[in-house]
Design a protein around this motif. Structure first.
Motif, PDB file in Angstrom:
ATOM      1  N   GLY A 131       8.033  63.751  22.554  1.00 21.64           N
ATOM      2  CA  GLY A 131       7.040  63.629  23.613  1.00 21.64           C
ATOM      3  C   GLY A 131       7.600  62.987  24.869  1.00 21.64           C
ATOM      4  N   PHE A 132       8.464  61.989  24.709  1.00 22.49           N
ATOM      5  CA  PHE A 132       9.109  61.378  25.880  1.00 22.49           C
ATOM      6  C   PHE A 132       9.916  62.424  26.652  1.00 22.49           C
ATOM      7  CE2 PHE A 132       8.489  57.198  23.797  1.00 22.49           C
ATOM      8  CZ  PHE A 132       8.104  56.443  24.897  1.00 22.49           C
ATOM      9  N   VAL A 133      10.690  63.240  25.926  1.00 21.51           N
ATOM     10  CA  VAL A 133      11.558  64.212  26.581  1.00 21.51           C
ATOM     11  C   VAL A 133      10.766  65.371  27.160  1.00 21.51           C
ATOM     12  CG1 VAL A 133      13.463  65.843  26.220  1.00 21.51           C
ATOM     13  CG2 VAL A 133      13.514  63.597  25.124  1.00 21.51           C
ATOM     14  N   ARG A 134       9.802  65.888  26.425  1.00 17.29           N
ATOM     15  CA  ARG A 134       9.077  67.088  26.855  1.00 17.29           C
ATOM     16  C   ARG A 134       8.015  66.786  27.897  1.00 17.29           C
ATOM     17  NH1 ARG A 134      10.674  71.783  26.905  1.00 17.29           N
ATOM     18  NH2 ARG A 134      11.015  72.022  24.660  1.00 17.29           N
ATOM     19  N   ILE A 135       7.384  65.610  27.828  1.00 21.42           N
ATOM     20  CA  ILE A 135       6.245  65.318  28.699  1.00 21.42           C
ATOM     21  C   ILE A 135       6.588  64.284  29.766  1.00 21.42           C
ATOM     22  CG2 ILE A 135       3.879  64.438  28.764  1.00 21.42           C
ATOM     23  CD1 ILE A 135       3.515  65.505  25.921  1.00 21.42           C
ATOM     24  N   LEU A 162       2.829  74.216  24.162  1.00 21.25           N
ATOM     25  CA  LEU A 162       3.195  73.944  25.556  1.00 21.25           C
ATOM     26  C   LEU A 162       1.962  73.647  26.396  1.00 21.25           C
ATOM     27  CD1 LEU A 162       5.865  76.777  25.928  1.00 21.25           C
ATOM     28  CD2 LEU A 162       6.278  74.323  25.618  1.00 21.25           C
ATOM     29  N   ASP A 163       0.948  73.093  25.764  1.00 18.74           N
ATOM     30  CA  ASP A 163      -0.274  72.670  26.442  1.00 18.74           C
ATOM     31  C   ASP A 163      -0.550  71.232  26.025  1.00 18.74           C
ATOM     32  OD1 ASP A 163      -3.016  73.872  27.802  1.00 18.74           O
ATOM     33  OD2 ASP A 163      -3.433  72.315  26.322  1.00 18.74           O
ATOM     34  N   LEU A 164      -0.901  70.377  26.983  1.00 17.21           N
ATOM     35  CA  LEU A 164      -1.062  68.953  26.683  1.00 17.21           C
ATOM     36  C   LEU A 164      -2.175  68.696  25.674  1.00 17.21           C
ATOM     37  CD1 LEU A 164      -0.645  67.279  30.213  1.00 17.21           C
ATOM     38  CD2 LEU A 164       1.025  67.396  28.355  1.00 17.21           C
ATOM     39  N   VAL A 165      -3.278  69.435  25.773  1.00 17.39           N
ATOM     40  CA  VAL A 165      -4.380  69.226  24.832  1.00 17.39           C
ATOM     41  C   VAL A 165      -3.967  69.672  23.435  1.00 17.39           C
ATOM     42  CG1 VAL A 165      -6.757  69.856  24.267  1.00 17.39           C
ATOM     43  CG2 VAL A 165      -6.110  69.424  26.653  1.00 17.39           C
ATOM     44  N   LEU A 166      -3.310  70.823  23.336  1.00 15.40           N
ATOM     45  CA  LEU A 166      -2.837  71.287  22.035  1.00 15.40           C
ATOM     46  C   LEU A 166      -1.790  70.344  21.457  1.00 15.40           C
ATOM     47  CD1 LEU A 166      -2.469  75.174  22.209  1.00 15.40           C
ATOM     48  CD2 LEU A 166      -4.196  73.825  21.040  1.00 15.40           C
ATOM     49  N   PHE A 167      -0.945  69.794  22.320  1.00 17.09           N
ATOM     50  CA  PHE A 167       0.045  68.825  21.859  1.00 17.09           C
ATOM     51  C   PHE A 167      -0.636  67.642  21.209  1.00 17.09           C
ATOM     52  CE2 PHE A 167       2.505  64.943  22.505  1.00 17.09           C
ATOM     53  CZ  PHE A 167       3.734  65.289  21.964  1.00 17.09           C
TER      54      PHE A 167
END
Length: 517
Positions: free
Chosen positions: A267-271, A139-144
């Motif tokens: 990624g489209f749905v979550r971000i 739930l972190d953009l960098v970790l994603f």
């Protein structure tokens, strides 16, 4: 529960390292090769068991709430955190990844693809599983981004070292396309994190873009969507996919189609949808247009491959069918409505089950006949699987009708809901344009039915071969074990769609509302 989720994500990485150690007494088997393959089955089986326990412990009355969360500071200067959690959107994808990884390990134990050391094969399989699980749990953009990139290296080597003809060219094409897309995506993720002051995906979704200007959202969505579209894959960024599937070993194709493609749409749905809604609204009509072109293009490509005399490869045909099916997922996301997004998430799971089964079956046909070339398989009258290997023929026909969206099977609901979402898109989107997209998508379903029925006709039907030809083995015990769960879940999801929609709908409603519900 939080420790269980961490163990599920990190367990395969530990297992990958342990694959190079001597086997414990209970897993030694008859040879070192058999021992390490047993190790792969044991690790993926333990991860699947953990995922099932996670489902049983999940609060199904609150699927919109992040559960089993871990939030630990990692890089304080950038406020990057080890933040994990699951909700109704990510939990089904987590379970699907664990299931397909286990089935691939089980299948490989009995049918190891030709290539180098099984130790490296099992280790790569486990690293691939860990990266995919992490993508759906972080739930972190960098970790994603890091998890998103982790899967590229093991998949590259699975194709390049254990694949078939032209495997090195296909592997390079896969890695170059996805790496270039990822570089652009990283710029978009960093732009959002810097401008919003946080990389936390939960906080960003709750803010719902209010901390980002319209111009920042547009630039960020353009960059992120390009990277995600390559992985999905969206037409015209799809050209790496048929080559990769054609060259990959059977289990590589199953994992590539079953879970790796889902990382892009997730990624489209979550971000993109919750974090930059204004930017998404700007590009939604273009995303929908590319999606429906992909639906029709994928179907026409399959129709061309299945025609007699065109030397169509059956694995390549299934790969092109994925371009069309993922087009429905993108269309549902582009509607920006709960109906459309729920349809996209349902279609994600259905595609993973059905296309994973199709690649297993096509791999089995190729193993028996020595080729996946349709003209060679079918000969003058057809490959006659119904007569030569009736169980294999019946399973291939089942997977084909599930893929074409027959009501009562999993493939139906996602595509129908995506089309319903296009019938009444979100406020601010052009309804006439989306009605046009809906009509084109509906036409694509007819083309899908046409090529899949032609595949059944050419591969399953026909006159029996002359008596002098060797017999074809029907479904073996290990194949039955690997394929039965996919068949059962395809029927279950088709007859009882509330199993999935009951999880995803509250989470989607909250996500689109900016965390206010």
């Amino acid at each position: 529960m939080r420790f269980l989720l961490v163990a599920i994500v990190a367990g395969p990485l530990v297992g990958a390292a342990a694959a190079f150690l001597p086997a414990p007494p209970g897993l030694k088997g008859k040879s070192p090769e058999q021992a390490v393959l047993r190790h792969g089955v044991a690790v993926t089986g333990a991860v699947l068991l953990g995922a099932i326990v996670l489902v049983l412990g999940f609060d199904h009355d609150s699927p919109s709430r992040m559960q089993a969360t871990t939030d630990i500071s990692w890089i304080r200067a950038l406020d990057v955190r080890v933040h994990l959690g699951v909700d109704g959107i990510s939990l089904p994808l987590l379970v699907l990844t664990a299931l397909l990884s286990f089935l691939c390990a089980l299948y490989s134990y009995h049918k190891m693809p030709e290539g180098p050391s099984p130790k490296a094969f099992v280790a790569l399989l486990l690293v691939l599983e860990s990266g995919t699980l992490a993508t759906f749990a972080v739930l972190d953009l960098v970790l994603f981004f890091l998890a998103f990139e982790t899967v590229l290296v093991p998949m590259y080597f699975l194709i390049a070292r254990w694949g078939g003809g032209a495997r090195r060219a296909a592997a390079w094409k896969f890695i170059l396309y996805t790496l270039l897309g990822s570089v652009v995506m990283l710029l978009g993720l960093l732009l959002i994190g810097v401008k919003a002051g946080t990389f936390d995906m939960v906080a960003l979704a709750a803010d719902n873009g209010r901390g980002l200007t319209a111009s920042v959202q547009v630039v960020a969505v353009l960059a992120i969507a390009l990277g995600l579209a390559v992985k999905t894959p969206m037409w015209p960024l799809h050209s790496w996919l048929p080559d990769a599937h054609t060259a990959a070993p059977t289990v590589g194709s199953v994992l590539l189609a079953g879970v790796l493609l889902k990382m892009g749409t997730y990624g489209f749905v979550r971000i993109v949808l919750p974090i930059a809604p204004d930017g998404m609204r700007t590009f939604a009509p273009y995303l929908a247009a590319f999606a429906v072109v992909g639906i029709v293009y994928g179907s026409l490509a399959c129709l061309a491959l299945v025609r007699p005399g065109n030397k169509g490869d059956l694995k390549r045909l299934v790969a092109y069918s994925s371009v069309g099916h993922m087009g429905f997922v993108l269309l549902g996301i582009a509607t920006m409505t709960p109906t459309g997004v729920n349809g996209a998430l349902f279609a994600n799971i259905a595609h993973g089950l059905v296309t994973g089964l199709l690649f297993f079956l096509v791999g089995a046909v190729k193993d028996r006949y020595g080729t996946a070339d349709l003209d060679t398989l079918a000969g003058a009258t057809g490959a006659a699987l119904y007569g030569r290997a009736p169980r294999l023929g019946a399973l291939l026909a089942f997977a084909a009708v599930a893929s074409l969206g027959l009501p009562g099977l999993a493939g139906f609901w996602g595509e129908m809901l995506a089309l319903f979402g296009a019938f009444d898109p979100a406020e601010g989107l052009s309804r006439p344009a989306f009605l046009t997209f809906m009509a084109i998508g509906a036409f694509g379903t007819l083309l899908t039915a046409a090529y899949l029925l032609l595949v059944v006709r050419r591969v399953c039907m026909g006159d029996p071969r002359p008596a002098g030809e060797p017999p074809i083995a029907d479904v073996q015990g290990y194949e039955f074990a690997a394929w039965t769960p996919l068949v059962a879940l395809t029927v279950l999801a088709g007859l009882w769609p509330a199993v999935l929609l009951g999880l995803t709908d509250p989470a989607v409603q909250k996500l689109l509302a900016g965390g206010t519900q």
